[in-house]
Scaffold this motif. Structure first.
Motif, mmCIF file in Angstrom:
data_model
loop_
_atom_site.group_PDB
_atom_site.id
_atom_site.type_symbol
_atom_site.label_atom_id
_atom_site.label_comp_id
_atom_site.label_asym_id
_atom_site.label_seq_id
_atom_site.Cartn_x
_atom_site.Cartn_y
_atom_site.Cartn_z
ATOM 1 N N MET A 8 0.842 -1.210 0.000
ATOM 2 C CA MET A 8 0.000 0.000 0.000
ATOM 3 C C MET A 8 0.875 1.259 0.000
ATOM 4 O O MET A 8 0.577 2.233 -0.691
ATOM 5 N N LEU A 9 1.963 1.218 0.770
ATOM 6 C CA LEU A 9 2.869 2.375 0.803
ATOM 7 C C LEU A 9 3.466 2.638 -0.573
ATOM 8 O O LEU A 9 3.589 3.788 -1.000
ATOM 9 N N GLN A 10 3.822 1.542 -1.264
ATOM 10 C CA GLN A 10 4.394 1.704 -2.614
ATOM 11 C C GLN A 10 3.398 2.399 -3.541
ATOM 12 O O GLN A 10 3.757 3.298 -4.306
ATOM 13 N N THR A 11 2.131 1.981 -3.458
ATOM 14 C CA THR A 11 1.098 2.613 -4.298
ATOM 15 C C THR A 11 1.007 4.104 -3.987
ATOM 16 O O THR A 11 0.985 4.946 -4.894
ATOM 17 N N LEU A 12 0.962 4.440 -2.713
ATOM 18 C CA LEU A 12 0.859 5.858 -2.339
ATOM 19 C C LEU A 12 2.109 6.617 -2.772
ATOM 20 O O LEU A 12 2.020 7.733 -3.303
ATOM 21 N N ASP A 13 3.280 6.011 -2.571
ATOM 22 C CA ASP A 13 4.536 6.680 -2.954
ATOM 23 C C ASP A 13 4.576 6.987 -4.456
ATOM 24 O O ASP A 13 5.010 8.064 -4.867
ATOM 25 N N GLN A 14 4.124 6.011 -5.246
ATOM 26 C CA GLN A 14 4.124 6.230 -6.711
ATOM 27 C C GLN A 14 3.247 7.431 -7.070
ATOM 28 O O GLN A 14 3.620 8.287 -7.864
ATOM 29 N N GLN A 15 2.073 7.486 -6.453
ATOM 30 C CA GLN A 15 1.131 8.568 -6.792
ATOM 31 C C GLN A 15 1.610 9.915 -6.243
ATOM 32 O O GLN A 15 1.430 10.953 -6.884
ATOM 33 N N ILE A 16 2.242 9.893 -5.072
ATOM 34 C CA ILE A 16 2.805 11.135 -4.518
ATOM 35 C C ILE A 16 3.891 11.661 -5.455
ATOM 36 O O ILE A 16 3.966 12.867 -5.737
ATOM 37 N N ALA A 17 4.722 10.744 -5.977
ATOM 38 C CA ALA A 17 5.789 11.151 -6.901
ATOM 39 C C ALA A 17 5.187 11.773 -8.167
ATOM 40 O O ALA A 17 5.694 12.784 -8.671
ATOM 41 N N VAL A 18 4.091 11.201 -8.668
ATOM 42 C CA VAL A 18 3.439 11.761 -9.864
ATOM 43 C C VAL A 18 2.975 13.191 -9.576
ATOM 44 O O VAL A 18 3.235 14.120 -10.343
ATOM 45 N N LEU A 19 2.319 13.388 -8.431
ATOM 46 C CA LEU A 19 1.813 14.734 -8.093
ATOM 47 C C LEU A 19 2.967 15.721 -7.913
ATOM 48 O O LEU A 19 2.879 16.879 -8.331
ATOM 49 N N LYS A 20 4.049 15.262 -7.284
ATOM 50 C CA LYS A 20 5.195 16.165 -7.061
ATOM 51 C C LYS A 20 5.848 16.569 -8.380
ATOM 52 O O LYS A 20 6.509 17.591 -8.449
ATOM 53 N N ASN A 21 5.679 15.738 -9.402
ATOM 54 C CA ASN A 21 6.219 16.077 -10.734
ATOM 55 C C ASN A 21 5.172 16.746 -11.610
ATOM 56 O O ASN A 21 5.259 16.694 -12.842
ATOM 57 N N ASP A 22 4.155 17.320 -10.947
ATOM 58 C CA ASP A 22 3.079 18.033 -11.654
ATOM 59 C C ASP A 22 2.275 17.153 -12.592
ATOM 60 O O ASP A 22 1.676 17.633 -13.557
ATOM 61 N N GLY A 23 2.266 15.856 -12.322
ATOM 62 C CA GLY A 23 1.453 14.942 -13.130
ATOM 63 C C GLY A 23 0.016 14.915 -12.645
ATOM 64 O O GLY A 23 -0.315 15.488 -11.599
ATOM 65 N N ASP A 24 -0.826 14.264 -13.406
ATOM 66 C CA ASP A 24 -2.248 14.155 -13.069
ATOM 67 C C ASP A 24 -2.580 12.744 -12.605
ATOM 68 O O ASP A 24 -2.100 11.779 -13.175
ATOM 69 N N ILE A 25 -3.409 12.662 -11.610
ATOM 70 C CA ILE A 25 -3.887 11.345 -11.173
ATOM 71 C C ILE A 25 -5.390 11.332 -11.401
ATOM 72 O O ILE A 25 -6.086 12.248 -10.947
ATOM 73 N N PRO A 26 -5.923 10.315 -12.085
ATOM 74 C CA PRO A 26 -7.373 10.268 -12.229
ATOM 75 C C PRO A 26 -8.023 10.099 -10.863
ATOM 76 O O PRO A 26 -7.601 9.247 -10.079
ATOM 77 N N ARG A 27 -8.984 10.955 -10.546
ATOM 78 C CA ARG A 27 -9.616 10.906 -9.223
ATOM 79 C C ARG A 27 -10.423 9.624 -9.053
ATOM 80 O O ARG A 27 -11.131 9.203 -9.966
ATOM 81 N N TYR A 28 -10.287 8.992 -7.886
ATOM 82 C CA TYR A 28 -11.081 7.794 -7.593
ATOM 83 C C TYR A 28 -12.548 8.195 -7.531
ATOM 84 O O TYR A 28 -12.925 9.128 -6.828
ATOM 85 N N SER A 29 -13.388 7.495 -8.297
ATOM 86 C CA SER A 29 -14.779 7.914 -8.412
ATOM 87 C C SER A 29 -15.717 7.138 -7.502
ATOM 88 O O SER A 29 -16.860 7.530 -7.282
ATOM 89 N N GLY A 30 -15.247 6.019 -6.988
ATOM 90 C CA GLY A 30 -16.137 5.176 -6.184
ATOM 91 C C GLY A 30 -17.062 4.338 -7.031
ATOM 92 O O GLY A 30 -17.863 3.575 -6.507
ATOM 93 N N ARG A 31 -16.949 4.459 -8.356
ATOM 94 C CA ARG A 31 -17.908 3.762 -9.224
ATOM 95 C C ARG A 31 -17.565 2.295 -9.446
ATOM 96 O O ARG A 31 -18.256 1.601 -10.161
ATOM 97 N N ASP A 32 -16.446 1.849 -8.835
ATOM 98 C CA ASP A 32 -16.138 0.428 -8.966
ATOM 99 C C ASP A 32 -16.881 -0.391 -7.910
ATOM 100 O O ASP A 32 -16.668 -1.574 -7.761
ATOM 101 N N GLY A 33 -17.756 0.304 -7.179
ATOM 102 C CA GLY A 33 -18.578 -0.402 -6.209
ATOM 103 C C GLY A 33 -17.898 -0.568 -4.859
ATOM 104 O O GLY A 33 -18.480 -1.028 -3.906
ATOM 105 N N ARG A 34 -16.616 -0.155 -4.752
ATOM 106 C CA ARG A 34 -15.934 -0.302 -3.473
ATOM 107 C C ARG A 34 -16.200 0.886 -2.562
ATOM 108 O O ARG A 34 -15.861 0.865 -1.405
ATOM 109 N N MET A 35 -16.751 1.972 -3.127
ATOM 110 C CA MET A 35 -17.072 3.225 -2.434
ATOM 111 C C MET A 35 -15.893 4.170 -2.472
ATOM 112 O O MET A 35 -15.078 4.327 -1.684
#
Ligand code: SF4
Length: 296
Positions: free
Chosen positions: A269-296
């Motif tokens: 889980m930390l690796q997943t968060l670290d990857q996404q934090i690195a994307v944001l720090k490099n001014d990248g875009d992350i698709p927002r979690y919509s909750g539409r996969d039924g997991r909420m």
């Protein structure tokens, strides 16, 4: 006809339960971030109505195993009333395995150890508690009506009788400022390690106009934490958790959803968060979690 009064909020994990409304609104109704029940005065449902609803629900859904008592803080009911409701549920629903509901630290405090044991014996074995933070200053700002020591004492009492609890943690409650957010996360991880919930669910602060924080924001006295900060705060919380529990940030308020068991799934889980934090720090875009996969 079963009696329900809007608004109704229930945790995603109890979606398939049988719902019985025993209170309306929230007896506290003063948390600085919460506007859920601002227009709903707190009130107890009449006991005869509760019994009639349980009888009718048992006829409609005779094989239900889980019951969820509504609404904001049903555990605030007196021991005698909760006991009677538990007796009815066990009498009319023989397949019953668990009764869950929202509770507050103060509503636990009002019950003796013997009373908690009796309620556990009636299958009231899971409480949802909005602990939100284990950091004293942040908790005072959240205005939950209890302090960290009181929360620890009451959660230990629950643990001693076998009643499990699930808790929320709110990222971003300290506002803009990474160091304060990280400190909140570290102090909260230390708290949850001492009294581990069955599940710790993380949400990111959503600011509603009808709340104290909404008012502070309008006055320029509360600056919301940026999305990247809330993600780093969630990462700090996760990295500090060591006691066994389920961790979930699967919620539409969060940019990145992760879920897994502590400690075995923590690194992934930390690796997943670290990857996404690195994307944001490099001014990248992350698709927002919509909750539409039924997991909420
Ligand atoms: S967060 Fe829970 S306890 Fe606080 S006001 Fe809202 S419903 Fe009540």
């Amino acid at each position: 006809m079963l009696h329900y009064t809007e608004p109704i909020y229930r945790p995603p994990s109890e979606a398939d339960d049988l719902f019985i409304q025993v209170t309306q609104g929230c007896s506290h109704n003063s948390c600085s971030f919460c506007g859920q029940y601002k227009d709903t005065p707190f009130r107890l449902s009449p006991m005869e109505q509760i019994e009639a609803d349980i009888i009718e629900a048992a006829k409609l859904y005779p094989d239900k195993k889980r019951v969820y008592l509504l609404s904001g803080d049903p555990f605030v009911l007196s021991f005698d009333k909760l006991k009677q409701i538990g007796l009815w549920l066990n009498q009319y629903i023989p397949s019953l395995e668990a009764v869950a509901m929202f509770a507050s630290i103060n509503s636990i405090k009002q019950k003796t150890d013997a009373e908690l044991k009796t309620l556990f014996g009636l299958k009231m074995n899971l409480l949802y508690l909005g602990i939100e933070t284990g950091d004293p200053e942040t908790l005072a700002f959240a205005n939950k009506g209890h302090n960290v020591e009181e929360a620890y004492t009451q959660l230990k009492r629950l643990e001693s009788v076998g009643i499990g609890y699930l808790s929320a943690y709110i990222s971003g409650l300290t506002g803009d400022g990474l160091e304060k957010g990280l400190e909140n996360a570290r102090n909260s991880a230390a708290f949850f390690n001492k009294v581990p919930p069955v599940m710790l669910g993380v949400t990111s602060l959503s600011i509603w106009d009808n709340t104290e924080i909404g008012k502070l924001r309008r006055e320029g006295k509360f600056i919301p934490a940026p999305e990247l900060q809330m993600l780093e705060e969630t990462r700090e919380l996760l990295s500090g958790l060591t006691s066994p529990m389920l961790f979930s940030s699967i919620h539409v308020s969060n940019l990145v959803p992760v879920m897994g068991r502590i400690p075995e799934d923590r690194n992934e889980m930390l690796q997943t968060l670290d990857q996404q934090i690195a994307v944001l720090k490099n001014d990248g875009d992350i698709p927002r979690y919509s909750g539409r996969d039924g997991r909420m």
